[in-house]
Design an enzyme around this catalytic site. Structure first.
Site, PDB file in Angstrom:
ATOM      1  N   SER A 140       1.247  -0.882  -0.004  1.00  0.00           N
ATOM      2  CA  SER A 140       0.043  -0.112  -0.287  1.00  0.00           C
ATOM      3  C   SER A 140       0.957   1.150   0.143  1.00  0.00           C
ATOM      4  CB  SER A 140      -0.759  -0.105   1.215  1.00  0.00           C
ATOM      5  OG  SER A 140      -1.233   1.441   1.479  1.00  0.00           O
ATOM      6  N   TYR A 153      -1.240  -0.689  10.516  1.00  0.00           N
ATOM      7  CA  TYR A 153      -1.153  -1.177   9.671  1.00  0.00           C
ATOM      8  C   TYR A 153      -0.299  -1.059   8.826  1.00  0.00           C
ATOM      9  CZ  TYR A 153      -3.343  -1.096   4.106  1.00  0.00           C
ATOM     10  OH  TYR A 153      -3.287  -1.527   3.212  1.00  0.00           O
TER      11      TYR A 153
END
Ligand SMILES: NC(=O)c1ccc[n+]([C@@H]2O[C@H](COP(=O)([O-])OP(=O)(O)OC[C@H]3O[C@@H](n4cnc5c(N)ncnc54)[C@H](OP(=O)(O)O)[C@@H]3O)[C@@H](O)[C@H]2O)c1
Length: 252
Positions: A140, A153
């Site tokens: 990401s 995350y």
């Protein structure tokens, strides 16, 4: 969407029961690729693969190394060989530093990073002995730099980015292509929980088309949309003092 023909005959997509993985599986199937689709929910996988001759449901939990290895064996037995694997399964637990929770941090790392590690453990030897293969690792843009809410995350995605950088040059001489997928915001069940603004958010089918196109071209990094990627890459090269001031403003 018209595009380049798929150079693969078979593929394995983890996290394929919803969102990006689902759309990418459908795109590959439309291009004539036989796709094994994995996720924990056997029911959602059956709904997806029902009546689709190019899709095979292979339920598994990517955190279970034995299950991952058995799934790989089953796919190779079914397909004869495996040309492409996109390791996409992931979880997003928004978490501020002031709300730190080890369980959520450990689970994020277990799925987003060690889920990939478990698959590589079987994919690298198999593709090395075949002398060819393509592995896509889904990280990401949140892995470029630590940002607020991403205490669980961001570190898991930064680890995937680092891993892809190590693998690409070392596996290229063995005929294995490694690609790194760094999406910005995409409309999926994962982002449906977010209450904050998500600039330049894309539809999942649009994102899947971009991933497909980048994989077909054998790109190292497949990152989109360019506007968010550019902003995040600027943050990555800023001196720490300036970056931390900006991140501090975002955190309030
Ligand atoms: N959406 C975004 O804005 C965005 C942005 C950047 C990166 N990404 C990354 O893109 C990937 C796909 O995300 P998405 O947005 O499509 O999310 P999603 O719709 O929530 O899909 C996540 C997929 O992962 C599977 N999964 C979760 N835990 C698993 C486990 N332990 N074992 C096997 N499968 C598991 C889920 O199925 P089950 O629950 O049935 O297991 C589901 O199929 C993730 O790695 C995510 O971090 C997404």
């Amino acid at each position: 969407m018209a595009g380049r023909a798929a150079p693969w005959r078979t593929a394995w997509i983890t996290g394929g029961s919803s969102g990006l993985g689902r759309e990418l599986s459908l795109r590959l199937a439309r291009e004539g690729v036989r796709v094994a689709v994995s996720a924990r929910s056997g029911e959602r996988l059956s709904e997806l693969t029902w009546g689709q001759s190019n899709l095979l449901a292979v339920p598994l939990d990517v955190t279970d190394r034995t299950a991952v290895s058995e799934a790989h064996r089953r796919i190779v037995a079914e397909f004869g060989s495996l040309d492409l694997a996109v390791l996409n399964a992931g979880v997003w637990h928004p978490m501020r530093a002031t709300d730190y929770d080890a369980d959520r941090a450990v689970q994020s790392m277990a799925v987003n990073y060690f889920g990939i590690v478990n698959a590589l453990d079987v994919l690298i030897p198999a593709m090395t002995s075949a002398g060819r293969g393509h592995i896509g690792l889904v990280a990401s843009v949140a892995g470029y730099r630590g940002l607020p809410m991403a205490a669980a995350y961001a570190p898991s995605k930064a680890a995937v980015i680092s891993l892809a950088e190590v693998l690409r040059p070392e596996l290229a001489p063995r005929g294995i292509v490694v690609s790194l997928v760094n999406p910005g915001f995409v409309e999926t069940p994962m982002t449906s929980v977010n209450a904050f603004p998500m600039p330049f958010i894309l539809k999942a089918d649009d994102a899947a088309d971009r991933i497909y196109d980048g994989l077909v071209r054998g790109r190292f990094e497949i990152a989109f949309p360019w506007q968010l990627v550019a902003m995040m890459k600027v943050l990555r090269i800023l001196p720490n003092a300036l970056f931390l001031r900006i991140a501090g403003r975002m955190a309030v």
